[in-house]
Design a protein around this motif. Structure first.
Motif, mmCIF file in Angstrom:
data_model
loop_
_atom_site.group_PDB
_atom_site.id
_atom_site.type_symbol
_atom_site.label_atom_id
_atom_site.label_comp_id
_atom_site.label_asym_id
_atom_site.label_seq_id
_atom_site.Cartn_x
_atom_site.Cartn_y
_atom_site.Cartn_z
ATOM 1 N N ALA A 146 0.825 -1.211 0.000
ATOM 2 C CA ALA A 146 0.000 0.000 0.000
ATOM 3 C C ALA A 146 0.861 1.263 0.000
ATOM 4 O O ALA A 146 0.583 2.217 -0.715
ATOM 5 N N SER A 147 1.935 1.255 0.815
ATOM 6 C CA SER A 147 2.808 2.427 0.881
ATOM 7 C C SER A 147 4.230 1.978 1.189
ATOM 8 O O SER A 147 4.453 0.903 1.746
ATOM 9 N N GLY A 148 5.189 2.814 0.816
ATOM 10 C CA GLY A 148 6.592 2.502 1.077
ATOM 11 C C GLY A 148 7.150 1.485 0.099
ATOM 12 O O GLY A 148 6.594 1.261 -0.978
ATOM 13 N N ARG A 149 8.247 0.867 0.506
ATOM 14 C CA ARG A 149 8.905 -0.148 -0.322
ATOM 15 C C ARG A 149 9.350 -1.273 0.603
ATOM 16 O O ARG A 149 9.710 -1.047 1.752
ATOM 17 N N CYS A 150 9.339 -2.494 0.065
ATOM 18 C CA CYS A 150 9.790 -3.632 0.864
ATOM 19 C C CYS A 150 10.427 -4.686 -0.024
ATOM 20 O O CYS A 150 10.318 -4.636 -1.249
ATOM 21 N N LEU A 151 11.064 -5.613 0.628
ATOM 22 C CA LEU A 151 11.651 -6.781 -0.007
ATOM 23 C C LEU A 151 10.843 -7.955 0.519
ATOM 24 O O LEU A 151 10.727 -8.135 1.738
ATOM 25 N N ALA A 152 10.233 -8.743 -0.376
ATOM 26 C CA ALA A 152 9.364 -9.833 0.077
ATOM 27 C C ALA A 152 9.432 -11.002 -0.890
ATOM 28 O O ALA A 152 9.787 -10.850 -2.056
ATOM 29 N N GLY A 153 9.056 -12.172 -0.391
ATOM 30 C CA GLY A 153 8.998 -13.372 -1.214
ATOM 31 C C GLY A 153 9.834 -14.484 -0.623
ATOM 32 O O GLY A 153 10.097 -14.507 0.581
ATOM 33 N N LEU A 154 10.244 -15.401 -1.477
ATOM 34 C CA LEU A 154 11.037 -16.532 -1.020
ATOM 35 C C LEU A 154 12.377 -16.049 -0.470
ATOM 36 O O LEU A 154 12.991 -15.134 -1.019
ATOM 37 N N ALA A 155 12.813 -16.673 0.617
ATOM 38 C CA ALA A 155 14.028 -16.230 1.305
ATOM 39 C C ALA A 155 15.250 -16.232 0.390
ATOM 40 O O ALA A 155 16.106 -15.366 0.513
ATOM 41 N N ASP A 156 15.310 -17.165 -0.549
ATOM 42 C CA ASP A 156 16.480 -17.241 -1.421
ATOM 43 C C ASP A 156 16.365 -16.382 -2.682
ATOM 44 O O ASP A 156 17.306 -16.302 -3.459
ATOM 45 N N ASP A 157 15.221 -15.708 -2.872
ATOM 46 C CA ASP A 157 15.052 -14.872 -4.066
ATOM 47 C C ASP A 157 13.958 -13.819 -3.848
ATOM 48 O O ASP A 157 12.967 -13.786 -4.568
#
Length: 194
Positions: A146-157
């Motif tokens: 919704a707002s900001g930025r993040c790193l998400a998903g599988l731990a290795d990628d």
């Protein structure tokens, strides 16, 4: 890009060849003829023939009627084959426009049969990553920033995401979520089998 006669531009990220292949696949599955499906959907046989050949500009109403005629959800007619991890950037995804209103629908995810959903609002701040161990087998996580930025998903990628971006990944594998900006927020839907 397609331009309607009323001047509104209809941009669809659901390629016509994908819709054509899905329509043909579902009609073949039912064993119905072009005429039978067209009659059940209340459209001209020539319209269905055009759509199955990848021509035309189907509206939400037309695809919805065809889905009902074929006994499948609308999403089955517009969804592409889904990879294990899927990211839909803001402004992307299969968009279908209405003929009758200034309305468009973007399919992000279709519910799998026999699943349950839990919905979470996430408030994230920079610092360490939230490292999650695998959840129950068959779990799937859907997230829209919704707002900001993040790193998400599988731990290795993991994938960097911004406002409006969507990601889906297996929740039964190690995964992470880490804020890259203060005030990052997201909607998380956890899907698991019942």
């Amino acid at each position: 890009m397609f331009v309607k006669t009323n001047g509104w531009t209809s941009v669809s990220n659901a390629p016509l060849d994908l819709i054509a292949a899905n329509l043909k696949r579902e009609r073949d599955r039912t064993g119905m003829s072009l005429s039978e499906v067209a009659k059940k959907a209340g459209i001209a046989k020539s319209t269905l023939s055009q759509l199955e050949s990848g021509a035309g500009n189907p509206s939400v109403e037309t695809l919805w009627a065809l889905g009902v005629a074929l006994g499948v959800p609308f999403s089955r007619l517009v969804e592409p084959a889904v990879p294990r991890v899927q990211v839909i950037r803001a402004g992307e995804g299969p968009v279908i426009h209405s003929e009758r209103a200034h309305y468009s629908a973007t399919l992000l995810a279709a519910c799998r049969p026999g699943t349950k959903h839990d919905i979470y609002w996430l408030a994230l701040e920079p610092g360490g990553a939230r490292e999650s161990l695998p959840h129950v087998p068959g779990s799937v996580e859907h997230m829209i920033v919704a707002s900001g930025r993040c790193l998400a998903g599988l731990a290795d990628d993991p994938v960097e995401l911004g406002p409006g971006d969507y990601i889906v990944y297996p929740g039964d594998l190690p995964h992470i979520c880490k804020a890259l900006e203060p005030g990052t927020t997201a909607m998380m839907v956890m899907e698991h089998t019942v």
